[in-house]
Design a protein around this motif. Structure first.
Motif, PDB file in Angstrom:
ATOM      1  N   ASN A   1      -6.849   0.487  11.395  1.00 33.26           N
ATOM      2  CA  ASN A   1      -6.006  -0.483  12.099  1.00 33.26           C
ATOM      3  C   ASN A   1      -5.019   0.170  13.070  1.00 33.26           C
ATOM      4  O   ASN A   1      -4.263  -0.518  13.748  1.00 33.26           O
ATOM      5  N   TYR A   2      -5.018   1.504  13.106  1.00 35.69           N
ATOM      6  CA  TYR A   2      -4.076   2.214  13.976  1.00 35.69           C
ATOM      7  C   TYR A   2      -4.775   2.886  15.156  1.00 35.69           C
ATOM      8  O   TYR A   2      -4.117   3.282  16.116  1.00 35.69           O
TER       9      TYR A   2
ATOM     10  N   THR B   1      -1.472  -3.959   7.484  1.00 35.82           N
ATOM     11  CA  THR B   1      -1.319  -2.741   8.298  1.00 35.82           C
ATOM     12  C   THR B   1      -1.617  -3.040   9.764  1.00 35.82           C
ATOM     13  O   THR B   1      -1.012  -2.469  10.659  1.00 35.82           O
ATOM     14  N   ARG B   2      -2.556  -3.951  10.004  1.00 38.01           N
ATOM     15  CA  ARG B   2      -2.841  -4.347  11.380  1.00 38.01           C
ATOM     16  C   ARG B   2      -1.657  -5.141  11.971  1.00 38.01           C
ATOM     17  O   ARG B   2      -1.241  -4.901  13.095  1.00 38.01           O
TER      18      ARG B   2
ATOM     19  N   PHE C   1      -4.970  -5.073   3.908  1.00 42.42           N
ATOM     20  CA  PHE C   1      -5.314  -4.264   5.084  1.00 42.42           C
ATOM     21  C   PHE C   1      -4.888  -4.981   6.375  1.00 42.42           C
ATOM     22  O   PHE C   1      -4.522  -4.329   7.345  1.00 42.42           O
ATOM     23  N   LYS C   2      -4.906  -6.324   6.347  1.00 45.75           N
ATOM     24  CA  LYS C   2      -4.378  -7.072   7.500  1.00 45.75           C
ATOM     25  C   LYS C   2      -2.900  -6.760   7.722  1.00 45.75           C
ATOM     26  O   LYS C   2      -2.419  -6.770   8.852  1.00 45.75           O
TER      27      LYS C   2
ATOM     28  N   VAL D   1      -6.961   1.886   6.373  1.00 47.19           N
ATOM     29  CA  VAL D   1      -5.640   1.696   6.993  1.00 47.19           C
ATOM     30  C   VAL D   1      -5.630   2.294   8.400  1.00 47.19           C
ATOM     31  O   VAL D   1      -5.248   1.630   9.365  1.00 47.19           O
TER      32      VAL D   1
ATOM     33  N   ASP E   1     -11.217  -6.637  -2.491  1.00 45.13           N
ATOM     34  CA  ASP E   1     -11.125  -6.288  -1.057  1.00 45.13           C
ATOM     35  C   ASP E   1     -11.923  -7.220  -0.149  1.00 45.13           C
ATOM     36  O   ASP E   1     -11.522  -7.495   0.980  1.00 45.13           O
TER      37      ASP E   1
ATOM     38  N   LEU F   1       0.837  -1.202   0.000  1.00 44.86           N
ATOM     39  CA  LEU F   1       0.000   0.000   0.000  1.00 44.86           C
ATOM     40  C   LEU F   1       0.876   1.258   0.000  1.00 44.86           C
ATOM     41  O   LEU F   1       1.974   1.224   0.494  1.00 44.86           O
ATOM     42  N   PRO F   2       0.438   2.402  -0.528  1.00 41.91           N
ATOM     43  CA  PRO F   2      -0.862   2.564  -1.173  1.00 41.91           C
ATOM     44  C   PRO F   2      -0.930   1.871  -2.525  1.00 41.91           C
ATOM     45  O   PRO F   2       0.065   1.757  -3.221  1.00 41.91           O
ATOM     46  N   ARG F   3      -2.131   1.443  -2.879  1.00 42.66           N
ATOM     47  CA  ARG F   3      -2.327   0.855  -4.214  1.00 42.66           C
ATOM     48  C   ARG F   3      -2.930   1.935  -5.100  1.00 42.66           C
ATOM     49  O   ARG F   3      -3.602   2.842  -4.628  1.00 42.66           O
TER      50      ARG F   3
ATOM     51  N   GLU G   1      -3.850   7.442  -3.492  1.00 46.17           N
ATOM     52  CA  GLU G   1      -4.702   6.561  -2.697  1.00 46.17           C
ATOM     53  C   GLU G   1      -6.073   7.204  -2.498  1.00 46.17           C
ATOM     54  O   GLU G   1      -6.177   8.415  -2.315  1.00 46.17           O
TER      55      GLU G   1
ATOM     56  N   SER H   1       0.866   8.375   0.770  1.00 47.55           N
ATOM     57  CA  SER H   1      -0.124   7.522   0.129  1.00 47.55           C
ATOM     58  C   SER H   1      -1.162   8.349  -0.631  1.00 47.55           C
ATOM     59  O   SER H   1      -1.604   7.971  -1.706  1.00 47.55           O
TER      60      SER H   1
ATOM     61  N   ASP I   1      -9.402   3.946   1.089  1.00 48.30           N
ATOM     62  CA  ASP I   1      -8.267   3.109   1.481  1.00 48.30           C
ATOM     63  C   ASP I   1      -7.557   3.695   2.703  1.00 48.30           C
ATOM     64  O   ASP I   1      -7.189   2.964   3.627  1.00 48.30           O
TER      65      ASP I   1
END
Lengths: 307, 307, 307
Positions: free
Chosen positions: C97-98, A290-291, A287-288, C94, A279, A268-270, C86, C81, C90
């Motif tokens: 997750n933060y 980033t987690r 996205f996982k 992201v 998705d 990412l970024p895509r 991006e 991004s 998106d």
């Protein structure tokens, strides 16, 4: 595990990686229990000489999840002291009196190493220079494969896109090469293929690899497709046709060729590499990532601060 | 000690300085025990109208070490409200509803005083205007001498470099003049010597001082050498020869002339004033100054927030 | 009350507003007791695509008062991004997750709604686009009337100044229209009067209103004067005379016409709309608004994070 600094991927041996992933797993349980205040007396300094809000947020989130505190600048290059000609070494020595760990994004190749040499507190390299290291990104990618596939030994990974310039792919290839029976497929237009230094490293360590330009052919046999962006302007600069890019596009058609247990990854970024329709597929892991990045960075921070 | 605002060095009487240093000493013990969360419900607002990442980091670190929280902007001058023509007074009244203490770096001389006059919460002056005050820097310098030499009474200090423009040196001279039997040596090229107002102040308070241009001559008898930068471009502007600067350069040769108990100080950043080879000498105190800065600022924050 | 996202004022029904104000009242008691650490494991991400240091500070202060932590950027539009193309969607996935809640200031009308549609964590709209929503400002204005007058039912409010462009006044008129027996006076030069869409809404909901250009005439009968800025450059652009502005100036003369229980409000920053001599009058409520803003935002954050 006690690490002093996190400067480059290469410093992590196989047993260290195993232990790091085990700490990251524990961190997931810590988060599930609602977090911790264990590091509430610790301060992390985010010292970014280049913008990278996402990397900064991920590391600061990790520090907060540990209960810690954060000093933050995205414009370390406008430090009055830096403008005045202060060396990186002096800046690091000063920040060493303000914080307990420094997260450094530096614009010079080797900046993190220079910082680590003089620092009284741990340095975590959050990227240094074009073509430099970004070890926490490589580690989170590896951890995502480990969690998603269940193991790294014997894993078959297709690395797709711009393999020449992206440090992400280079570092990941390097780390994957440490594991047994790994198979790597480098899938890119000719002028974006992986560089010889990585191939030499893999050969030396008896890692199986193959250079390919046809993504569809190898899809049925891989565990992971790791997609990266090829900038359209680079395509034309390097004499490739713009249509080439569509061969690396991941959409529902591509998904049908991919085994049900496989992962679709992307740093990412895509932009146009992966269709938004992907998705919702359970194999979409970007996205996982980033987690997992927060978990790995929690584990790294805990390791350098004392676990 | 209960202070309302920290606006200028002059507000600190001798007994207040003694008490402040005693609180700073306690803060060092607090840090050694792993820190405190005593101020976890307090918020500090960093309101910087000018860049000064180092001063900001030092004060924010101090607040974090006390367990507190930090609102931060390095670009207060781009506040939509400020751009829209809001007065400093209105801005301060608003921030007074968001925080418990304001650290203010303002570009106008007297900005901190204006803020203090209307503020419902304590103001700490982190520098106001060229030639204005920067009291926390002066206090940390004094505290470094106190800790390094064991006392300030009777101390002999050589102030070296650009003594005309630096507010650091001016404020320090002012504070040192409050103590008994202090001797001050002002060592600078003619066009960078200390201004008459400071000399008048010292004369009025019976403080011994001497203007010198020869650093080597006085080195054997001083307790502290406080070096500051002379910008090369200013040298030529003021008609001094560039070579002049080398007379004030502190290196191993200079160190040999200095008593073993002495301190080499510098407000940092340094450029060419002090050789890196001096860094490992036990007399090098310039990085200790940054550490003492956190202790003094913890003491000041605790004092204004209620100790 | 469990709210998922705070996107627009319209989502708040009358019972929700009553409950929100009750939570804000409780938050005042929490602050009086010295604060809380109830949300110490929660992270708020301040994602500002446009500058708005004051709104950011107010929301971050609210999160800190709850004991929480804050990831902050005022330059989300320079996210590497985002620069790389991006999508907002998106980015939101992201950041999900933060952090545990995202405070979003976006430059596009409807940005907050788009974010809410994909977000795994609550979104609080801190302003989206010119003419877009800024619900937390409207809610704090309403709460200030509720606290200052004791009720909103039957309240008589004069809205003064630039009523055409300010989203503050438009949102407040909208919210006030939900209450029984409210009377609204729109007092502005012709080319700055409230737009027809708001008047249609009020007519449809049987809300009494009157368009006026004479402020003095209605002052004796109102509970609230809500003043906003008319930019001098807009005045001339729209063919009004510059002197017009003085008719809307609030000073001691105006205060004499105003009932003793009334409130003088302003969204701030003020330029020349209200004389500084009004500040000490007990009816001056504009700095109280900023304090109430923290309480309302604490209540909103607590509601979306789980109260």
């Amino acid at each position: 595990m006690k690490i002093r600094h996190v400067v480059e991927s290469q410093q992590f041996t196989l047993p260290m990686l195993v232990e790091l992933f085990s700490i990251a797993d524990q961190m997931e349980r810590v988060l599930a229990r609602g977090g911790t205040q264990d590091y509430q007396n610790k301060i992390m300094a985010s010292l970014f000489y280049e913008h990278s809000t996402r990397t900064r947020f991920s590391l600061e989130s990790a520090m907060y999840r540990l209960g810690g505190k954060v000093l933050s600048t995205e414009r370390a290059n406008t430090f009055s002291s830096v403008v005045a000609g202060e060396t990186l070494e002096d800046t690091i020595r000063v920040i060493g009196n303000y914080a307990d760990v420094i997260v450094l994004r530096h614009n010079d190749l080797g900046g993190a190493q220079r910082a680590a040499q003089v620092s009284s507190i741990p340095i975590i390299n959050a990227g240094d220079g074009k073509g430099g290291q970004h070890p926490t990104q490589a580690l989170l990618d590896l951890y995502t494969i480990y969690k998603g596939i269940g193991t790294i030994e014997g894993v078959k990974v297709a690395l797709v896109g711009n393999l020449t310039d992206g440090r992400t792919v280079r570092s990941l290839a390097y780390l994957l090469g440490k594991f047994e029976r790994v198979k790597l497929y480098f899938i890119a237009p000719k002028s974006f293929q992986i560089k010889q230094d990585i191939l030499d490293y893999l050969t030396k360590h008896n890692v199986w690899f193959e250079l390919q330009s046809d993504l569809k052919k190898i899809l049925p046999e891989v565990d992971v497709v790791y997609s990266t962006r090829i900038e359209p302007e680079l395509l034309t600069q390097r004499g490739e046709r713009l249509e080439t890019i569509s061969q690396y596009f991941i959409d529902d058609t591509i998904l049908k060729l991919l085994p049900p247990h496989a992962l679709v990854m992307h740093p990412l970024p895509r932009l146009h590499e992966i269709s938004p329709t992907v998705d919702t597929d359970p194999r979409a892991a970007y996205f996982k990532q980033t987690r997992n990045g927060v978990l790995i960075r929690m584990a790294l921070l805990a390791s350098v601060l004392g676990y």
